[in-house]
Write an enzyme that holds these catalytic residues in place. Sequence first.
Site, PDB file in Angstrom:
ATOM      1  N   PHE A 191       7.234  -5.574  -9.208  1.00  0.00           N
ATOM      2  CA  PHE A 191       6.182  -4.966  -9.287  1.00  0.00           C
ATOM      3  C   PHE A 191       5.869  -4.345 -10.406  1.00  0.00           C
ATOM      4  O   PHE A 191       5.224  -3.244 -10.437  1.00  0.00           O
ATOM      5  CB  PHE A 191       6.285  -3.923  -7.840  1.00  0.00           C
ATOM      6  CG  PHE A 191       5.597  -4.716  -6.630  1.00  0.00           C
ATOM      7  CD1 PHE A 191       6.543  -5.617  -6.087  1.00  0.00           C
ATOM      8  CD2 PHE A 191       4.544  -4.773  -6.218  1.00  0.00           C
ATOM      9  CE1 PHE A 191       6.340  -6.705  -5.038  1.00  0.00           C
ATOM     10  CE2 PHE A 191       3.886  -5.473  -5.132  1.00  0.00           C
ATOM     11  CZ  PHE A 191       5.118  -6.360  -4.433  1.00  0.00           C
ATOM     12  N   GLY A 236      -1.334  -5.912 -15.555  1.00  0.00           N
ATOM     13  CA  GLY A 236      -2.575  -6.748 -15.426  1.00  0.00           C
ATOM     14  C   GLY A 236      -3.662  -6.217 -14.741  1.00  0.00           C
ATOM     15  O   GLY A 236      -4.047  -5.013 -15.103  1.00  0.00           O
ATOM     16  N   CYS A 256      -4.251  -5.263   2.013  1.00  0.00           N
ATOM     17  CA  CYS A 256      -3.154  -4.039   2.385  1.00  0.00           C
ATOM     18  C   CYS A 256      -3.088  -2.780   1.502  1.00  0.00           C
ATOM     19  O   CYS A 256      -3.458  -1.645   1.780  1.00  0.00           O
ATOM     20  CB  CYS A 256      -1.800  -4.605   2.635  1.00  0.00           C
ATOM     21  SG  CYS A 256      -1.947  -6.136   3.916  1.00  0.00           S
ATOM     22  N   LYS A 262      -6.247  -0.454   0.920  1.00  0.00           N
ATOM     23  CA  LYS A 262      -6.750   0.348   1.910  1.00  0.00           C
ATOM     24  C   LYS A 262      -5.626   1.135   2.430  1.00  0.00           C
ATOM     25  O   LYS A 262      -5.907   2.380   3.255  1.00  0.00           O
ATOM     26  CB  LYS A 262      -7.312  -0.414   3.095  1.00  0.00           C
ATOM     27  CG  LYS A 262      -6.262  -1.425   3.757  1.00  0.00           C
ATOM     28  CD  LYS A 262      -5.952  -0.981   5.143  1.00  0.00           C
ATOM     29  CE  LYS A 262      -4.988  -2.280   5.732  1.00  0.00           C
ATOM     30  NZ  LYS A 262      -4.037  -1.967   6.697  1.00  0.00           N
ATOM     31  N   LYS A 279      -4.542 -12.659  -5.052  1.00  0.00           N
ATOM     32  CA  LYS A 279      -3.254 -13.137  -5.911  1.00  0.00           C
ATOM     33  C   LYS A 279      -2.893 -14.598  -5.558  1.00  0.00           C
ATOM     34  O   LYS A 279      -3.441 -15.155  -4.667  1.00  0.00           O
ATOM     35  CB  LYS A 279      -2.024 -12.196  -5.539  1.00  0.00           C
ATOM     36  CG  LYS A 279      -1.750 -12.649  -3.790  1.00  0.00           C
ATOM     37  CD  LYS A 279      -0.281 -11.890  -3.434  1.00  0.00           C
ATOM     38  CE  LYS A 279       0.232 -12.156  -2.200  1.00  0.00           C
ATOM     39  NZ  LYS A 279       1.644 -11.541  -1.903  1.00  0.00           N
TER      40      LYS A 279
HETATM   41  C1  UGA Z   1       1.690  -6.074   0.413  1.00  0.00           C
HETATM   42  C2  UGA Z   1       3.315  -5.495   0.599  1.00  0.00           C
HETATM   43  O1  UGA Z   1       3.811  -6.161  -0.623  1.00  0.00           O
HETATM   44  C3  UGA Z   1       4.165  -6.095   1.749  1.00  0.00           C
HETATM   45  O2  UGA Z   1       5.481  -5.749   1.751  1.00  0.00           O
HETATM   46  C4  UGA Z   1       3.217  -5.581   2.878  1.00  0.00           C
HETATM   47  O3  UGA Z   1       3.737  -6.066   4.072  1.00  0.00           O
HETATM   48  C5  UGA Z   1       1.882  -5.933   2.797  1.00  0.00           C
HETATM   49  O4  UGA Z   1       1.187  -5.508   1.752  1.00  0.00           O
HETATM   50  C6  UGA Z   1       1.192  -5.626   4.104  1.00  0.00           C
HETATM   51  O5  UGA Z   1       0.772  -4.355   4.178  1.00  0.00           O
HETATM   52  O6  UGA Z   1       0.976  -6.242   5.011  1.00  0.00           O
HETATM   53  P1  UGA Z   1       0.459  -8.379  -0.229  1.00  0.00           P
HETATM   54  O7  UGA Z   1      -0.664  -7.528   0.029  1.00  0.00           O
HETATM   55  O8  UGA Z   1       0.309  -9.498   0.555  1.00  0.00           O
HETATM   56  O9  UGA Z   1       1.780  -7.453   0.605  1.00  0.00           O
HETATM   57  O10 UGA Z   1       0.687  -8.673  -1.541  1.00  0.00           O
HETATM   58  P2  UGA Z   1       1.590  -8.091  -2.915  1.00  0.00           P
HETATM   59  O11 UGA Z   1       2.464  -9.077  -3.340  1.00  0.00           O
HETATM   60  O12 UGA Z   1       2.375  -6.944  -2.559  1.00  0.00           O
HETATM   61  O13 UGA Z   1       0.515  -8.145  -3.957  1.00  0.00           O
HETATM   62  C7  UGA Z   1      -0.396  -6.808  -3.818  1.00  0.00           C
HETATM   63  C8  UGA Z   1      -1.259  -6.983  -5.272  1.00  0.00           C
HETATM   64  O14 UGA Z   1      -0.606  -6.365  -6.155  1.00  0.00           O
HETATM   65  C9  UGA Z   1      -1.762  -8.233  -5.724  1.00  0.00           C
HETATM   66  O15 UGA Z   1      -3.200  -8.131  -5.994  1.00  0.00           O
HETATM   67  C10 UGA Z   1      -0.866  -8.634  -6.758  1.00  0.00           C
HETATM   68  O16 UGA Z   1      -1.573  -9.455  -7.764  1.00  0.00           O
HETATM   69  C11 UGA Z   1      -0.716  -7.158  -7.182  1.00  0.00           C
HETATM   70  N1  UGA Z   1       0.785  -6.948  -8.134  1.00  0.00           N
HETATM   71  C12 UGA Z   1       1.821  -7.166  -7.537  1.00  0.00           C
HETATM   72  C13 UGA Z   1       0.513  -6.665  -9.487  1.00  0.00           C
HETATM   73  O17 UGA Z   1      -0.588  -6.585  -9.926  1.00  0.00           O
HETATM   74  N2  UGA Z   1       1.525  -6.567 -10.077  1.00  0.00           N
HETATM   75  C14 UGA Z   1       2.795  -6.562  -9.480  1.00  0.00           C
HETATM   76  O18 UGA Z   1       3.823  -6.383 -10.222  1.00  0.00           O
HETATM   77  C15 UGA Z   1       2.962  -7.066  -8.167  1.00  0.00           C
END
Ligand code: UGA
Length: 452
Positions: free
Chosen positions: A254, A258, A265, A268, A328
């Site tokens: 994380f 970018g 999730c 909100k 994503k």
């Molecule tokens: C997120 C959490 O990671 C989960 O643990 C959680 O269960 C879920 O929300 C939820 O509440 O149901 P998710 O929304 O599927 O999961 O996606 P993520 O992989 O967390 O990515 C979230 C956003 O952050 C994406 O737009 C991604 O592109 C961005 N991101 C992620 C970054 O910009 N940089 C990073 O290093 C990682």
Amino acid sequence: MNGGRRLTVLGAGLLGLTHAARMASLGFDVLGVDTDHVKVDQLNAGHLPIYEPGLGELLRAGLDAGRVRFTTSYHEAAAFGDVHFICTGTPQQPGSGHADLSQVHACMSALVPLLDRPCLIAGKSTVPVGTARRLAAELAGACEGAELAWNPEFLREGTAVADTLAPDSIVAGVTSRRAGASLRQVHARPIANGSSFFATDLETAELAKTAANAFLATKISFINAMAEVCEAAGGDVRSLARILGADPRIGPAFLHAGLGYGGGCLPKDVRAFMARAKDLDVGEAVAFLREVDAINLRRRARAADLTLELAGGNLAGVPVCVLGAAFKPGSDDVRDSPALDVAQILTGMGACVTVYDPAALDNARRARPELCYAGTLAEAAQDAHVVLLLTEWPEFAELTPGSLDGTVARRNIIDARNALDPVPWREAGWQFRALGVAEDTHAIARLDPTHS
Ligand code: UGA
């Protein structure tokens, strides 16, 4: 009450479907409930209505084994389940940061009056702290022998199946040992395989999920704040993230800078946490989340500003190619998608934007019908003056300057996800800009992982 073998899953969105498929694969008999009869028919026929790698196969295996089926009937659910899992959505309320709990309430109102035997209702939806305690009190007044627990889910879209089959941790917010034992039994296999199991009170369980998402959002916004500094000071945020991530106290996850976070999730949940903390009179404790949200949204504006700059200061009528609509890669979800937001901002600035995404076009068309879409990357890039990479799908991350030659009208590219190597693009005569990398960063400053 014990763990039982018969589970219901209330709500057939990504969370509910993944949970239903997982529980069926663990040998439980699962009844999925959703009020949408078209979706229920589709699911019973083995068709997954969402894009999630591997989930269709897992679900069909459950259907074929006769371990899972779907219904619209809460009567059937009440008669069937030893444990009922609430998996409905909790979106942001329009015009407020608070979570909209109407689906959770509707689900409880439909189920509870029909219960006539001991059972456990376990919430998996993400809810503001205090919700479970209130629901537990309502349940105790309405139905003897039924108990409420909270069992938040931490799966991510795009990797939901792997996350759900081998979760890092399982959290059980309970008010009795019996309920804790029941949830431990339901999750016995992953616990035996190494998942940590935490039995705690209802509030801590709710907060475990809220705090985790707030922390992840903060980590992303932290590195994006550093990206802003890098752009101004002449650094490279990708190298910075690698250096920071090598410290085990910080860790690399994380820290990918970018366009920031989107989806159904993190955005909100951050806002709902702020709203709930304010209600609890501890708004100041999480006031930093306002900045986390602001940094996140600023990245979208920055991508639009860079486009304007590359277009020479005027976007009126300028053809712009947007690569990505999903929030994503690995997902067709466009809820609070940074990519679509940027496309919308650019359209508002007068650009002729064409969006392409390998999986999310249908959802994007539904969510933002006013934007233009193309069925292929080449079509989207045709005659473009600026190309923006806004979702780091592999097919975009593997792009080479040669693959766009003869398609675009001008060689301008913005890598808003830090997915491309700038060197070959610059060598091929492209104006290459990335979020978090100063325009004139020397190639030599890029960190080579093979050298210490
Ligand atoms: C997120 C959490 O990671 C989960 O643990 C959680 O269960 C879920 O929300 C939820 O509440 O149901 P998710 O929304 O599927 O999961 O996606 P993520 O992989 O967390 O990515 C979230 C956003 O952050 C994406 O737009 C991604 O592109 C961005 N991101 C992620 C970054 O910009 N940089 C990073 O290093 C990682």
